[in-house]
Write a protein that holds these residues in place. Structure first.
Motif, short mmCIF file in Angstrom:
data_model
loop_
_atom_site.label_atom_id
_atom_site.label_comp_id
_atom_site.label_asym_id
_atom_site.label_seq_id
_atom_site.Cartn_x
_atom_site.Cartn_y
_atom_site.Cartn_z
N TYR A 67 51.23 -12.61 108.30
CA TYR A 67 51.99 -13.05 107.13
C TYR A 67 51.67 -14.51 106.79
O TYR A 67 51.63 -14.91 105.62
N ALA A 68 51.40 -15.31 107.82
CA ALA A 68 51.13 -16.73 107.62
C ALA A 68 49.79 -16.98 106.94
O ALA A 68 49.55 -18.07 106.41
N THR A 69 48.90 -16.00 106.93
CA THR A 69 47.60 -16.21 106.26
C THR A 69 47.77 -16.39 104.77
O THR A 69 46.92 -16.99 104.11
N GLY A 70 48.87 -15.88 104.18
CA GLY A 70 49.08 -15.96 102.75
C GLY A 70 48.37 -14.86 101.98
O GLY A 70 48.50 -14.76 100.76
N PHE A 71 47.61 -14.01 102.68
CA PHE A 71 46.87 -12.94 102.01
C PHE A 71 47.77 -11.77 101.64
O PHE A 71 47.44 -10.99 100.73
N ALA A 93 44.46 -11.38 93.85
CA ALA A 93 43.57 -12.53 93.78
C ALA A 93 43.32 -12.89 92.31
O ALA A 93 43.38 -12.03 91.42
N ILE A 94 43.05 -14.16 92.08
CA ILE A 94 42.76 -14.62 90.71
C ILE A 94 41.31 -14.27 90.40
O ILE A 94 40.38 -14.79 91.01
N ALA A 95 41.12 -13.38 89.45
CA ALA A 95 39.77 -12.96 89.07
C ALA A 95 39.18 -13.88 88.01
O ALA A 95 37.97 -14.13 88.00
N GLN A 96 40.01 -14.38 87.11
CA GLN A 96 39.49 -15.28 86.08
C GLN A 96 40.60 -16.16 85.54
O GLN A 96 41.78 -15.80 85.54
N SER A 122 39.13 -16.51 92.58
CA SER A 122 38.92 -15.90 93.91
C SER A 122 39.98 -16.30 94.91
O SER A 122 39.99 -15.80 96.04
N ARG A 123 40.90 -17.21 94.54
CA ARG A 123 41.97 -17.57 95.45
C ARG A 123 43.18 -16.65 95.26
O ARG A 123 43.32 -15.98 94.23
N SER A 128 54.33 -19.16 92.92
CA SER A 128 54.29 -20.60 93.19
C SER A 128 52.96 -21.20 92.73
O SER A 128 52.89 -22.33 92.25
N THR A 129 51.88 -20.41 92.84
CA THR A 129 50.58 -20.85 92.34
C THR A 129 50.64 -21.07 90.84
O THR A 129 50.12 -22.06 90.30
#
Length: 766
Positions: A67-71, A93-96, A122-123, A128-129
């Motif tokens: 869970y801590a990986t954030g993935f 994931a953010i593709a664009q 890709s992140r 929150s992002t």
């Protein structure tokens, strides 16, 4: 039997499993739910491995680690016999990233701003992002005073658990500084203090300079500038009582109010030196920039500390410390200054370390160093080394840091960091001047060939009057002690028949030469050259009789063997934008046997720059040129000097000054140049209004020019006395090349002089 472990949120909250189970040895591990993430990535973060014995505690730790990986937004671990099943729910994931409505910033700048905040394609994406991205974009716009900016974000799901994020931006209008006030100013006028500030109300150049856009950082810098202005004039008690910045409800106008307290002016009552001086005290006292009885100045105080420290640095004391201790007498409004000197230990230079030169060879940098290794540290030599590296033109920035060697009290290293800049150049462009009209240019040059410091250039230009094709090569260090060498080849065509004021002829010259440069000192050098020139002259029916006689005597073809001796002394503080210093140059050309034509040309150029203030620079210049034939020969007319126009005497037509002859075909008098020329002038250089004092690309000047061309030929009209002019000029180093404009007023023009008040030249003509 299957035992389901609680979800990650419950695990984090309670730190234990809801149900226990009998520990067992793991024989296999399976992963479910992954779409983008590789199974190996999960295994690398999973603390449980095949062969481990799992317990409630190890399973809880595994859930928390994944869970801590954030993935993942959810993680579950199940036991199926002796197999561990890891079920995950991936975060998208953010593709664009897409932007619309942005005008003030291009898309690359917005992407860079988001990337610096940890947001890019890709992140992993989460809410929150998104909030962080919006705040970062707003921050970028606030730096440009777009306080009314609005950002709407749309998130669109894509296949494979990815999303597309679109930022719709409504920039609005940038807030402009409506008013700036300085309250409490009595000694100096409010307008004078406002002139010191980089931020101001909207002016006629604000669309270009952006100086009417509020910036907190710039305001702090402006406050420091005002404070320094007062401290340098003796107001030790100066302070800012308050700073208010307000914006109107519509977020379009900004009002700035600075409240200051000036205090009283202080004078210096005494100055003394204390501590370990190591050099004669009289020599150090000569470096003191502030004297008893003078108005106190913080700048002079700092200059004194720096000069004494530098002087000790010349003796090897790399870390000499000079502290000024003021004793203030508020009743008498006086300050007594004591400079405490601590030289530290004398140091040798251990190593010179160079970084940042990915292209330029180390030897090219080291040969410019005047501070050797294993010698006493000398600050003057270090500064001279930095200046020489900067003058090579290979580097955008040069910094030299003096660093103590660990566990050594008398050794220092010099860490040299250079930032290379492109030294190759491919030119394809055009320029325009009133003489040449349109000029086409093409060229390729490299000032640092393969990082060797050698320069190679091939250039060509063609205009209405001149066409030049040339190639040159220079090795600045042909020998280790700094003797330079090089060669040049060229083909030049001159066709002034389109000029109304210049006598008619055509010429084409082809030649080649070699040259060597000998350094005399850090500022002076001598150049020796030998060249071979082959020139074809074509006269026309309306060419002057002098031209026709010359061709009859020597023929249309002439060959010249030319020697050159040049001495130069350059002590300017900058090659591009000098404010102080001296530049002088003497050049002598002699055509020697076996050439048919034998003549000598000599010139002396002198320039002196004076810094009148932080804003104004005074330039005085003079140029004397002389040509004469020897051995019974006549002087070649195509080597004549001309005067008038930009670069000479502004306000008079290009090449129009000097002797003239009557063209019997047109009935007009045409300039033929002369064998003697004098050019003089004075020019006061200052920044363009609205561009502020730190702008160097655009400068205005008020000029006074003088000059004339003479000849010994009695068949020409008399040149008369020197001509003078005055006026204003503008120089702009634009992205397209240098641009020069002038508006001159001839002072003592004579009948027949061609007056041309407005003159200009756009683009580099070579």
């Amino acid at each position: 039997m299957k035992l389901k472990i609680l979800a990650a949120a419950v695990m984090a909250a309670f730190g234990s499993l809801a149900h226990g189970f009998t520990p067992f040895v793991v024989k296999d591990i399976k992963v479910d739910g992954i779409q983008r993430t590789e199974a190996g990535t999960v295994f690398s973060y999973l603390p449980i491995k095949i062969g481990d014995t799992v317990t409630d505690e190890s399973v809880a730790a595994a859930v928390k680690a994944l869970y801590a990986t954030g993935f993942f937004k959810d993680v579950r671990i199940e036991a199926d016999g002796d197999t561990i099943v890891v079920s995950v729910d991936e975060r998208p994931a953010i593709a664009q990233l897409a932007f619309s409505g942005n005008k003030e910033f291009d898309e690359a700048a917005l992407r860079k701003g988001l990337k610096d905040a940890g947001i890019s394609e890709s992140r992993i994406f989460d809410r929150s992002t998104l909030e962080r991205a919006e705040q970062e974009l707003k921050r970028l716009y606030l730096t440009r005073s777009f306080y009314a900016v609005r950002i709407r974000t749309t998130v669109s799901p894509l296949e494979r658990n990815r999303v597309a994020v679109n930022f719709e931006i409504e920039e609005g209008e940038a807030a402009r500084i409506k008013e700036v006030r300085v309250i409490g100013a009595k000694v100096f006028s409010e307008s004078r203090l406002l002139d010191l500030m980089s931020q101001t109300t909207t002016g006629w150049l604000s669309w270009f300079t952006k100086d009417d856009q509020y910036s907190k950082v710039k305001l702090l810098a402006d406050q420091e500038t005002i404070k320094s202005y007062y401290l340098n004039r003796g107001y030790l008690d100066f302070a800012f009582e308050s700073t208010q910045v307000s914006i109107t409800p519509d977020k379009k106008d900004v009002y700035i109010t600075l409240a200051i307290k000036e205090g009283e002016q202080y004078k210096v009552s005494s100055v003394r030196l204390a501590g370990e001086m190591l050099v004669p005290e009289a020599e150090l006292k000569a470096l003191v920039q502030i004297k008893p009885g003078e108005i106190f100045s913080r700048q002079n105080l700092n200059d004194t500390s720096r000069k004494i420290s530098d002087r000790l640095g010349n003796e090897g004391y790399a870390f000499a410390n000079v502290n000024a201790a003021p004793e203030v007498d508020q009743a008498k409004r006086e300050v007594a200054l004591t400079f405490y000197i601590d030289p530290g230990r004398r140091a040798y230079v251990n190593r010179i370390n160079i970084v940042g030169n990915s292209k330029t060879r180390d030897v090219v940098i080291r040969r410019e160093f005047r501070q050797p290794e294993s010698a006493w540290f000398d600050r003057t030599l270090v500064e001279r080394s930095k200046e020489r590296l900067t003058r090579t033109g290979y580097f955008e920035d040069v910094s030299i840091e003096t660093v103590p060697v660990p566990n050594q009290t008398d050794l220092v290293d010099l860490n040299v960091e250079v930032k290379e800049k492109p030294t190759g150049n491919i030119t394809l462009g055009a320029g325009y001047s009133q003489t040449e009209k349109f000029v086409l240019q093409v060229g390729i040059s490299q000032d640092n060939v393969f990082g060797s410091g050698n320069s190679l250039a091939v250039q060509g230009s063609t205009g209405k009057v001149n066409r030049n094709i040339s190639a040159s090569f220079t090795n600045p260090y042909l020998t280790a002690d700094g003797v330079s060498g090089g060669f040049d080849v060229y083909n030049r065509r001159v066709d002034p028949t389109s000029l109304d004021v210049v006598a008619k002829y055509k010429s084409e010259a082809t030649g080649a030469g070699i040259r060597f440069g000998l350094p005399i000192s850090e500022d002076q050098s001598v150049r020796l050259g030998l060249s071979f020139d082959h020139t074809r002259i074509e006269t026309l029916p309306d060419s002057p009789p002098q031209y026709i006689r010359h061709v009859q005597e020597f023929g249309e073809l002439s060959t010249t063997l030319l020697t050159n001796l040049t001495w130069a002394d350059d002590r300017r503080d900058s090659v591009l934008y000098p404010t102080t210093g001296l530049y002088q140059r003497v050049s002598v050309d002699v055509a020697i046997p076996p050439a048919e034509m034998r003549y000598t040309r000599a010139s002396y150029q002198w320039q002196r720059f004076f810094a009148m203030s932080d804003t104004f620079t005074l330039l005085l210049n003079a140029d004397f040129s002389y040509g004469v034939a020897y051995g019974g020969n006549s002087y070649p007319f195509f080597k004549n000097y001309y005067g008038g126009g930009i670069g000479s005497v502004r306000g008079y037509g290009d090449n129009s000054l000097g002797p003239r002859v009557l063209n019997t075909t047109t009935g007009q008098y045409e300039a033929i140049g002369g064998t003697r020329r004098v050019l003089t002038g004075a020019e006061l250089l200052f920044p363009f209004p609205g561009m502020k004092e730190n702008s160097k690309t655009t400068r205005l000047s008020a000029f006074f020019d003088g000059g004339q061309v003479w000849d010994t030929d009695s068949t020409t009209t008399s040149s008369g006395p020197m001509r003078f002019s005055t006026g204003l000029a503008l120089t702009w180093v634009s992205p397209l090349g240098p641009m020069k404009f002038s508006y001159g007023f001839p002072i003592n023009k004579r009948d027949g002089d061609e007056v041309r008040r407005f003159q200009f030249q756009i683009g580099q003509v070579f």
